[in-house]
Design a protein around this motif. Structure first.
Motif, PDB file in Angstrom:
ATOM      1  N   VAL A   1      24.599  31.931   2.379  1.00 24.22           N
ATOM      2  CA  VAL A   1      23.525  32.456   3.615  1.00 24.22           C
ATOM      3  C   VAL A   1      22.507  31.310   3.533  1.00 24.22           C
ATOM      4  O   VAL A   1      22.083  30.866   2.354  1.00 24.22           O
ATOM      5  CB  VAL A   1      23.092  34.125   3.589  1.00 24.22           C
TER       6      VAL A   1
ATOM      7  N   GLY B   1      20.403  34.762   5.895  1.00 25.07           N
ATOM      8  CA  GLY B   1      21.760  35.644   6.472  1.00 25.07           C
ATOM      9  C   GLY B   1      21.564  35.489   7.942  1.00 25.07           C
ATOM     10  O   GLY B   1      20.536  35.332   8.636  1.00 25.07           O
TER      11      GLY B   1
ATOM     12  N   ARG C   1      27.121  36.278   8.234  1.00 27.12           N
ATOM     13  CA  ARG C   1      27.256  36.232   6.944  1.00 27.12           C
ATOM     14  C   ARG C   1      25.889  36.888   6.181  1.00 27.12           C
ATOM     15  O   ARG C   1      24.728  36.586   6.781  1.00 27.12           O
ATOM     16  CB  ARG C   1      27.099  34.671   6.684  1.00 27.12           C
ATOM     17  N   ASP C   2      25.999  37.983   5.551  1.00 30.90           N
ATOM     18  CA  ASP C   2      24.989  38.845   5.329  1.00 30.90           C
ATOM     19  C   ASP C   2      25.083  39.480   3.897  1.00 30.90           C
ATOM     20  O   ASP C   2      26.356  39.551   3.548  1.00 30.90           O
ATOM     21  CB  ASP C   2      24.489  39.851   6.374  1.00 30.90           C
TER      22      ASP C   2
ATOM     23  N   PRO D   1      18.473  39.414   9.739  1.00 26.47           N
ATOM     24  CA  PRO D   1      18.408  38.583   8.262  1.00 26.47           C
ATOM     25  C   PRO D   1      18.078  39.803   6.987  1.00 26.47           C
ATOM     26  O   PRO D   1      17.343  40.704   7.252  1.00 26.47           O
ATOM     27  CB  PRO D   1      17.474  37.767   8.410  1.00 26.47           C
TER      28      PRO D   1
END
Length: 521
Positions: free
Chosen positions: A437, A465, A469-470, A500
């Motif tokens: 991330v 993030g 993608r997190d 995020p």
């Protein structure tokens, strides 16, 4: 707090002074066994018709435990056998449902309670006094569809109800959601805190002030042997028991639907019992973890503990510092005798090391939990960090090793690992996952119009993030690694990939100094 905990229906009984020497003695020849030390901390994950698995675990003997170490936290230890709470901010998830039931907040728009509480027009939130909380209307009731099934295994099976509120709650110190437990949280001997405004004695008056009582989870074998109606071999896998064989502490009438909580997770709701604190009997609770999928389907918006989306399988040799903390959270080895995780993950008894399989690594007992003294002081997740002191020094190998903590510039790209959900509303991954991330400007995160963002983030946090993608549900405390060093640990977020995620900034000078003070690292 509960007789047959269904509002007004209570089975009348007379309680003998010596229950083991009365006319009931023949019927109770199979009464609960005396606890052996090895019965505690077994995972209560099987149904009530099969033996319970006993994993290899460092056990703690709760047989003489009465919560004395929390005397200062709860007040005098007297619901039945409970105490008046000092402040609503200790139990901000608790609501009054109508005038004779309780419930628990699980998001701004949703409350969970018992199915047998029926349909009522409102809840009250934010006050320890039963008639003084803010009144919020119920828009729609969702009673579990199997609650009214004609052929159920037990009259109180599927005792669940979700309440959709007519308006979003405004969260503050006295109004907060509670996380839903996972089945791995159901550990025999774990002490749960039960809250409610119900009777303080059987057939007595309701309490005007919210009360709390602490009772241990009881093995299904013991509870199945209770010689009263609705017990004797009839309990289902959606129920668990808690209490003391000698009585004294219990829920009672008016507590139905009230939450049973441990380590900031909702394990159950008051369902039914025989009398109130009756010797030889226990309270029975609906096991919330068993209906997580139903809850998610109905609400479609629950936020749980953090983990990984958009990641890939990784071997433990690639991330030998990664640990599983209590089968609930993640953590990071920073020394042979120390691991680090988030404060909000609570106090669990062990870590697992040395395996990429979530439940396969050998357990190492945690003997010391050091939460940062300023945790939650300006923001619920400020200083969200905890040091775990291990019982023994670890032997390092290619699959078990520590990682250096970053000092100074830690970069803007992070590798995050964990066993959490690969998608929102999913379930834990069996194989360790990793994702890269990128850091996001803190100003962008401050502008997010969500309660714990919205210009409340502090310098002890950083943002990283995106939508693919997190971190997601299930792995708070997992490390964010940059340039081969630990820069942060996963703290909180809103759902998965929506905004995020937020990480505790381990390199912040106040946190770094605190770590060095206690570990020498």
């Amino acid at each position: 707090m509960t007789g047959l905990k269904i509002g007004l229906l209570v089975i009348p009984i007379s309680v003998p002074e010596a229950p083991h020497k009365t006319a009931l003695s023949e019927a109770t020849s199979q009464r609960e066994k005396v606890y052996r030390k090895d019965e505690f901390n077994k995972l209560d994950i099987e149904n009530y018709e099969e033996p319970t698995e006993m994993p290899n675990i460092d056990n703690y003997d709760y047989s003489n435990y009465r919560g004395d170490d929390l005397h200062g936290y709860l007040g005098d230890d007297k619901i039945v056998g409970g105490v008046e709470v000092e402040s609503m901010n200790l139990y901000p998830y608790h609501v009054a449902y109508g005038s004779n039931c309780g419930g628990a907040i699980i998001s701004k728009k949703w409350v969970i309670t018992a199915g047998h509480c029926g349909k009522k027009a409102y809840i009250r939130v934010g006050s320890k006094y039963i008639n003084q909380g803010r009144r919020v209307g119920v828009k729609k009731n969702y009673i579990h569809p199997l609650w009214s099934a004609k052929k159920k295994d037990h009259p109180f099976d599927y005792d669940y109800q979700l309440l959709e509120l007519s308006e979003p709650l405004k969260f503050d110190d006295n109004v907060q959601p509670i996380k839903i437990a996972h089945i791995e949280d159901m550990t025999i001997g774990k002490v749960v805190t039960v809250t409610g405004w119900g009777n303080t004695e059987e057939n007595g008056p309701y309490s005007n002030v919210l009360r709390a009582v602490r009772v241990p989870i009881i093995s299904k074998e013991n509870c199945q042997h209770v010689p009263f109606p609705y017990f004797r071999g009839a309990l289902t896998q959606r129920m668990f028991c808690a209490g003391y064989s000698e009585g004294k502490k219990d829920a009672c009438q008016g507590d139905s639907g009230g939450p049973a909580v441990a380590y900031d997770r909702l394990l159950g709701m008051v369902s039914f019992g025989y009398g109130c604190a009756t010797p030889g009997s226990f309270g029975v609770y609906s096991k919330v973890a068993k209906v997580r999928s139903w809850i998610s389907e109905v609400t479609a918006q629950l936020n749980f503990v953090r983990s990984i989306i958009g990641g890939h399988d990784v071997t433990i040799d690639q991330v030998p510092y990664q640990v599983n903390y209590g089968d609930i959270c993640g953590g990071v080895l920073i020394h042979k005798k120390w691991a680090i995780t988030t404060a909000h993950c609570g106090a669990h008894k062990f870590i697992r090391v040395g395996s990429r399989r979530r439940l396969r690594g050998p357990r190492v007992r945690v003997v010391k939990h050091l939460v940062h003294p300023r945790y939650g002081i300006k923001h619920k997740y400020d200083y969200d960090v905890q040091l775990l002191g291990l019982m023994r020094r670890l032997f390092f190998s290619k699959s078990v090793s520590d990682i250096e903590i970053c000092d100074g510039d830690c970069g803007e790209e992070f590798l995050v690992s964990g066993w959490g959900y690969p998608v929102e509303k999913g379930d834990y991954a069996d194989i360790l996952q990793q994702v890269q991330v990128n850091q996001v400007a803190i100003d962008r995160c401050q502008a997010v119009k969500e309660f714990w963002y919205n210009n409340t983030l502090t310098s002890r946090m950083f943002c990283a993030g995106d939508e693919v993608r997190d971190a997601c549900q299930g792995d708070s405390g997992g490390g964010a690694v940059s340039r081969g060093m630990l820069a942060g640990i996963s703290s909180f977020g809103i759902g998965c990939g929506r905004v995020p995620g937020i990480y505790t900034n381990i390199s912040h000078h106040e946190i770094r100094t605190w770590i060095r003070r206690y570990t020498g690292i």
